[in-house]
Design an enzyme around this catalytic site. Structure first.
Site, PDB file in Angstrom:
ATOM      1  N   GLU A   1      15.551 -34.040  53.310  1.00 58.98           N
ATOM      2  CA  GLU A   1      14.696 -33.488  54.376  1.00 58.98           C
ATOM      3  C   GLU A   1      15.084 -33.943  55.768  1.00 58.98           C
ATOM      4  OE1 GLU A   1      10.487 -33.173  52.068  1.00 58.98           O
ATOM      5  OE2 GLU A   1      11.478 -35.103  52.196  1.00 58.98           O
TER       6      GLU A   1
ATOM      7  N   ARG B   1       9.551 -29.236  53.089  1.00 55.12           N
ATOM      8  CA  ARG B   1      10.497 -30.299  53.411  1.00 55.12           C
ATOM      9  C   ARG B   1       9.993 -31.178  54.556  1.00 55.12           C
ATOM     10  NH1 ARG B   1      16.377 -27.429  52.401  1.00 55.12           N
ATOM     11  NH2 ARG B   1      17.454 -29.354  51.844  1.00 55.12           N
ATOM     12  N   CYS B   2       8.732 -31.609  54.482  1.00 60.51           N
ATOM     13  CA  CYS B   2       8.156 -32.315  55.617  1.00 60.51           C
ATOM     14  C   CYS B   2       8.230 -33.818  55.467  1.00 60.51           C
ATOM     15  CB  CYS B   2       6.698 -31.919  55.820  1.00 60.51           C
ATOM     16  SG  CYS B   2       5.607 -32.588  54.557  1.00 60.51           S
TER      17      CYS B   2
ATOM     18  N   GLN C   1       7.136 -29.342  40.735  1.00 65.13           N
ATOM     19  CA  GLN C   1       8.048 -30.397  41.126  1.00 65.13           C
ATOM     20  C   GLN C   1       7.593 -31.747  40.556  1.00 65.13           C
ATOM     21  OE1 GLN C   1       8.008 -28.315  45.442  1.00 65.13           O
ATOM     22  NE2 GLN C   1       9.081 -30.258  45.435  1.00 65.13           N
TER      23      GLN C   1
END
Lengths: 793, 295, 167
Positions: free
Chosen positions: A745, A375-376, A228
């Site tokens: 998120e 996705r934090c 990413q």
């Protein structure tokens, strides 16, 4: 070609083809993907390519007594076998992590978690490689295992990292301890609750992998990689391997989901690269699911003990949270340097608090690295879970309605920009509007009446609210860097003579739709149709430097860069237009897609005409071309927010919870593509649902992992996933060039508390204050039994 | 992910398949649907030297009522069981169970014979065989023999079949009026193995007394379990809330689940009681509701 | 052990002859031998459905099937959905309704949907959700996948009407 439904009024015919901000257009990515013509790592085939597989440790903690690779090497088709000692000779047995720790690539002395890579086997194809893996003989001497982070921090715990001499990674604190303690001492009401946020795994549908191709003639390493953050990886790889940075090309092609798990650096990438260098052939590595799940980055595993102090009228005064965080054997998470616990200090939430204090102690355990993923948003999931659960705990303690207590304590919209006691300046918010909209949409008052009635009949129904504030867009250079690299992001936009556009970015979509949404931003700013705009990301040889896509940062940073770059282009375009129209710049007006002379609108030049002129007829002394680059340094984070309300019914016999309804009202400022935003929210809600009800990676005392494949680790299917009901408020960001915020998120951040609040709300009338996720039916059944509410039929 | 090497044969007849089993010995295995076998081979927990693919054998896939039985060919796919109108109308628990096995795609290949002879205590069909007083037909070198379901499931992954025998047919006693049945599966998520599964079949006489009761349990013992004590509790009397509750309690007591990822043992035991209760009531509703088929 | 065997398979309308090891999984045969990389691998325990293809028109998980078993049979992969450059209604639906994000589960999901729609021309939402319960998606939350399948169902019903108009 189908036109998307327009959400904004169009004023000129030309605008109808442009599809700028707010349009629900179909994605530009899809034509290839729906034909099965995506280009994921495992689709890449190079002549002479070999396949890398790993021997993995069955032990969680053990000395390596010996490794015998003879039988493996003798198997026809095996080309190389790589051990830790081979890497040690290259100085690559250990590498730095993104958190400034170090991690083993392959062990030389001991293994530190079950399923750790121990030996790399390189063969002609994956079938031979799999056979060869079974022929490597490793002799282990088991060592005492530590899987409990509390035990890891005890005095006589076995040391996992002999290079560190301690299992205590760091202590972090934020806020005013004394002032907060004082408030707690004097408060009317104090509520305390232990909240465990379980260990979960992103479970992207595509596992991690790479293809490494070293060219011995020019010394260039090309690495196709599930990453990413390709540029950051390239820079760090160069510093670590000493291969010059212009001789490393990282290509992040189509990625089948990232969610933060593909930010980490895994041994496979390095071993594949080394294998390519020593064999002189391309080497592919792709994790099987049963290898990926138990060895790549987990998320959360955060043991919190949270407290709220309040007046008896329900005015929340302060929050205090003490946490033990489990990081596995290596501290590898890509947190910004100044924020070792990410953005956890957002834990004051949507509320106007007087004071706050939080501290975290991080521990090594015999498990793989992780923590910041799934996705934090950099630990915002944990922070929001804590505050939103505690608000409900408080509400039930003092007998106040959970919606009422929130409305009473929200930061009012007049106070924005709002400076929280823990140091964040929230850019904009209107929490009351979002919650009220959610309440209306779900019929809150009616539901509470129904709940009362059902209670009388002995039926269990719960309503859970979560009113979250998110913090995304890392981040302003004064505060944010990863390993020293500032967290700007970039856009490079070039218009061709015939008015078409190529735009490249430092971010990297893994399904978020950047090829479409960034094109829409450019369309909005320049009036060029999205069909005429090509967006590229992911190739470090061509894309401008960026920090990648995670933590919902792309729209706030690269999206802003796109807008600013377009405005630079418009500035130059205006000069060219003035020249072509023989007018003064001051007399020109811009109407998306063209400049016209004020008062004589038929004297105009389209952006396409201007682009052509930039190469054929530009003013003397002006540089040719029409392009701009922007490295955008955001002045602040952006603060999306929302209110979610969940209705749950509980079977008193089996303990099974069933989500009856879920309303999500999100606010991410101005929306680029509503279709894509809806998809992001629906996907993240489903992850939150999985987190709350079924996902968990567990370890026993011996360090054996449970949940290390898709048979045991359950993620939601279409059958149990609720039908999400979405709505929106729009509170633009005052500092973002487009008024936009990130959104990817928000729903993993906000939803778990809504689910847990709903289940606990169903049981609150008998005094149950909390149940930890995942809310398995037996946990709920046990709580019911303890309060005499379980039935047997 | 990658299975170990093996030799592959695809016989065209049952006698051929049997002689191949004899020829290749203990390390040869029958490949039917492959939906249990192939995953186990991919995890390298099984390494047969020879796979004998029986999918090319004609005449092993059928669903018909004849000679007082519902006869199902062992190679009948789970999806065919699920979509069979005949089974939906009369053999409710078979329909109930089939549609809960794994997922629709796996059910296109998975066979009735495979699910039964694999004898994983978490497979759903063995318990339904016990509850419906089924007979399994095995074909081997010495010809055909029948084995009652209660004598068929010996231990985890172990049935009464000898190595050279192939399960070729499943027989259920033909449906009679006054029979109702139900299979209930408690699971963490659709497609998962059962936390606990209960198969129930009851036949009532004209006065509403229970002529026969079959209760089979999934995932609560090393093999599918029949709770004969619970069955005996019901037989000879009318079905009442009390008798149902007592039967369900006995079924729960007979069960011996272990604690694992799908729940603690004591929870599972309680769920046996709850599911048995619910399944009996459902089976009863299907009788008095005219037995008009699956709702 | 595992000497290669000859198979003749029809893949997306094309006759293919090949020599394969018995243990070669169908999904690897498609991806590696035939270069049809549209069928994906998402797990190794037959749970995720990313590898779903049609075998004689029925949906199967190609990771749980050997290539040798496919001898004499017909396989349809995602590459075989569009005909003559024209998208299959399911592909149209997924594009139209934003039924995909990362795209990794999509080919398998579409084929499972095609198999469902071939058996059931007018499925309810619940039937759709059950029909794709063997296909995991991590990105979308399924809502828009269901809408995409509903879109395709309608398009396919309309096409049938055109071919056999109701009198």
């Amino acid at each position: 070609m189908q036109r998307g439904v327009k959400e904004r009024e169009m004023t000129t015919a030309q605008m109808q083809e442009v599809h700028g901000m707010g349009h629900r257009i179909k994605r530009k990515e899809d034509p290839a993907l729906i034909r099965g013509k995506g280009n994921y790592i495992d689709d890449i085939k190079l002549p002479g390519m070999l396949f890398l597989d790993f021997v993995r440790s069955p032990y969680a903690h053990a000395k390596i007594k010996s490794i015998n690779t003879e039988r493996a090497k003798a198997l026809p088709g095996v080309v190389a076998v790589i051990t830790g000692n081979d890497l040690k000779g290259l100085g690559l047995d250990w590498i730095p992590t993104l958190a400034n720790d170090r991690m083993m690539v392959l062990p030389t002395e001991k293994v530190v978690y079950q399923m750790q890579e121990v030996v790399g086997v390189v063969a002609e194809n994956r079938y031979v490689a799999a056979d060869a893996v079974g022929l490597v003989e490793v002799e282990y001497e088991p060592l005492p295992v530590v899987t409990d982070p509390f035990k890891a921090l005890e005095k006589d715990a076995p040391i996992i990292r002999t290079d560190k001499g301690t299992n205590h990674i760091f202590h972090w604190e934020v806020g005013d301890r004394e002032g907060t303690d004082k408030i707690f001492k004097e408060a009317d009401v104090v509520v305390k609750q232990d909240l465990y946020y379980p260990r979960i795994h992103v479970s992207y549908m595509e596992t991690c992998g790479c293809v490494a191709d070293f060219n011995p003639i020019d010394g260039k390493l090309t690495l196709w990689m599930t990453t990413q953050a390709p540029h950051a990886v390239r820079t760090v790889a160069s510093l670590v391997t000493k291969i010059p940075e212009n001789k490393i090309r990282i290509i992040s092609p189509d990625i089948g989901g990232g969610f933060g798990g593909k930010v980490y650096v895994y041994p496979g990438y390095i071993v594949a690269s080394v294998a390519s260098i020593i064999t002189g052939r391309p080497v592919k590595w792709v994790n099987d699911r049963s290898d990926d799940q138990p060895s790549t980055a987990f998320g959360r595993d955060f043991h919190m003990s949270a407290e709220l102090a309040a007046t008896k009228e329900g005015r929340i005064l302060a929050v205090r949270i003490k946490t033990i965080s489990d990081h596995g054997a290596f501290h590898g998470d890509a947190n910004p340097t100044k924020f070792p616990v990410g953005l956890f200090s957002i834990c004051t939430g949507s509320y106007d608090l007087k004071n706050a204090f939080a501290e975290v102690d991080a521990a090594y355990t015999n498990k793989p690295q992780g923590g910041i993923t799934y996705r934090c948003s950099f630990r915002v999931t944990e922070a929001v879970y804590a505050i939103e659960r505690m608000v409900d705990v408080l509400a039930h303690k003092i007998g106040m309605d959970p919606a009422e207590i929130r409305l009473k304590n929200f930061i009012p919209k007049e106070k924005f920009p709002y400076r929280s006691v823990l140091g964040w300046t929230y850019d904009s918010g209107n929490y009351e509007a979002a919650l009220k909209k959610a309440m209306e949409k779900i019929g809150y008052a009616e539901l509470r009446r129904e709940q009362e009635e059902k209670r009388r009949r002995g039926e269990l129904m719960g309503i859970g609210i979560s009113s979250f504030t998110e913090i995304v867009g890392a981040g302003p250079s004064r505060d944010f860097d990863i390993l020293g690299i500032k967290m700007f992001d970039s856009a490079e936009i070039r218009i061709h003579p015939t008015g078409k556009v190529i735009a490249r970015f430092g971010t990297k979509s893994q399904g978020q739709g950047h090829a479409t949404t960034f094109a829409q931003i450019i369309a909005e700013e320049l009036g060029i149709p999205t069909d005429d705009i090509t967006v590229e990301e992911g190739d470090t040889d061509t894309a401008p430097y960026g920090l990648g896509t995670y933590a919902s940062r792309s729209t706030p940073t690269a999206g802003a860069a796109a807008a600013v770059a377009c405005r630079k282009i418009r500035e130059k375009a205006k000069k060219i237009a003035a020249y072509l129209l023989e007018a003064r710049e001051d007399d020109l007006e811009w109407e998306r897609g063209r400049f016209y002379v004020r008062g004589s609108p038929d004297r105009s030049k389209t952006i396409q005409e201007i682009a052509f002129a930039a190469y054929t007829n530009h003013p003397l002394g002006m540089e040719a071309g029409l392009e701009a680059v922007d490295y955008y340094d955001p002045p602040n984070m952006t603060f999306p927010f929302g209110s979610y309300i969940c209705v749950v019914d509980i079977d008193r016999a089996t303990g099974q919870p069933k989500v009856r309804r879920f309303v999500a009202v999100d606010d991410c400022g101005n929306v680029i593509n509503p279709l894509i935003v809806e998809g992001q929210i629906q996907g993240a809600l489903t992850m939150g649902f999985g987190t709350a009800f079924m996902e968990e990676i567990k370890y026993d005392e011996d360090g054996n992992v449970y949940g290390g494949n898709f048979m045991d680790y359950l993620i939601p299917t279409a059958v149990e996933t609720p039908k999400w009901e979405l709505d929106r408020t729009v509170t633009p960001s005052p500092h973002h060039p487009l008024g936009a915020k990130g959104v990817g998120e928000s729903a993993t951040v906000g939803s778990p508390a809504a689910f847990v609040n709903a289940v606990v709300d169903a049981l609150s009338s008998v005094g149950i204050t909390h149940i930890d996720m995942p809310l398995n039916p037996w946990k709920i059944r046990k709580a019911l039994e303890e309060k005499g509410l379980a039935v047997d039929a | 992910m990658i299975p170990p090497s093996f030799e592959y044969v695809a016989p065209k007849t049952i006698p051929e398949a049997i002689s191949l089993l004899e020829k290749f010995g203990q390390n040869s295995k029958i490949l039917a649907g492959g939906q249990s076998l192939i995953p186990v081979m991919k995890l390298r927990l099984a390494s047969p030297t020879h796979l004998i693919d029986i999918n090319r054998i004609d005449g092993l896939s059928y669903i018909k009522e004849t000679d007082g039985f519902l006869k199902i060919g062992a190679l009948t796919r789970m999806s065919e069981i699920e979509s069979s109108d005949l089974i939906k109308k009369k053999y409710f628990l078979l329909h109930d169970a089939a549609k809960e096995i794994a997922d629709p795609t796996v059910r296109n290949l998975g066979t009735v014979g495979g699910n039964i002879s694999h004898a994983d205590p978490a497979n759903d069909l063995p318990a339904t065989m016990l509850a419906s007083d089924a007979t399994l037909v095995a074909t081997g070198p010495k010809g055909q023999r029948t084995i009652k379901a209660k004598d068929f499931f010996l231990d985890t992954f172990t049935t009464a079949l000898t190595h050279e025998e192939i399960l070729t047919e499943i027989r259920l006693p033909e449906y009679t009026a006054g029979t109702g049945s139900s299979y209930l599966k408690l699971e963490k998520r659709v497609g998962d193995f059962a936390i606990v599964g209960v198969a129930v079949q009851i036949s009532l006489d004209k006065e509403g007394r229970v002529l026969r009761a079959g209760i089979g349990l999934t995932s609560v013992a090393p093999t599918a379990l029949e709770s004969t004590r619970a069955e005996e509790q019901l037989v000879g009397k009318k079905l009442t809330d009390e008798s149902i509750s007592r039967a369900a309690t006995l079924a729960s007591e007979d069960s011996n689940p272990t604690s694992d990822l799908r729940g603690p043992a004591d929870y599972k035991k309680k769920m046996v009681k709850i599911l048995t209760t619910r399944a009996l009531k459902r089976a009863y509703m299907r009788i008095v509701g005219g037995g008009g088929g699956v709702e | 052990m595992g000497k290669k065997m000859h198979i003749s398979v029809n893949v997306n309308g094309q006759a293919i002859d090949a020599e394969v090891e018995p243990r070669l999984l169908l999904v690897h045969f498609l991806r590696e031998n035939l270069n049809l990389t549209g069928t994906h691998i998402g797990c190794d325990t037959s749970n995720c459905g990313a590898c779903t293809v049609l075998l004689d028109g029925k949906a199967i998980k190609s990771c749980t099937f050997f290539a040798v078993q496919a001898d004499g049979r017909e396989i349809t992969t995602v590459e075989g959905l569009a005909k003559g450059g024209k998208l299959h209604p399911i592909q149209e639906g997924f594009w139209e309704k934003h039924g995909l994000q990362c795209g990794f589960c999509t080919p398998g999901m579409m084929l499972a949907a095609v198999a469902l729609l071939q058996k059931n021309h007018n499925p309810t939402e619940e039937e759709i959700r059950r029909g794709i319960s063997g296909n995991l998606c991590r990105c979308t939350g399924y809502v828009k996948i269901v809408e995409a399948i509903q879109y395709a169902a309608e398009k396919m019903r309309e096409a049938q009407q055109v071919e056999a108009p109701v009198r």
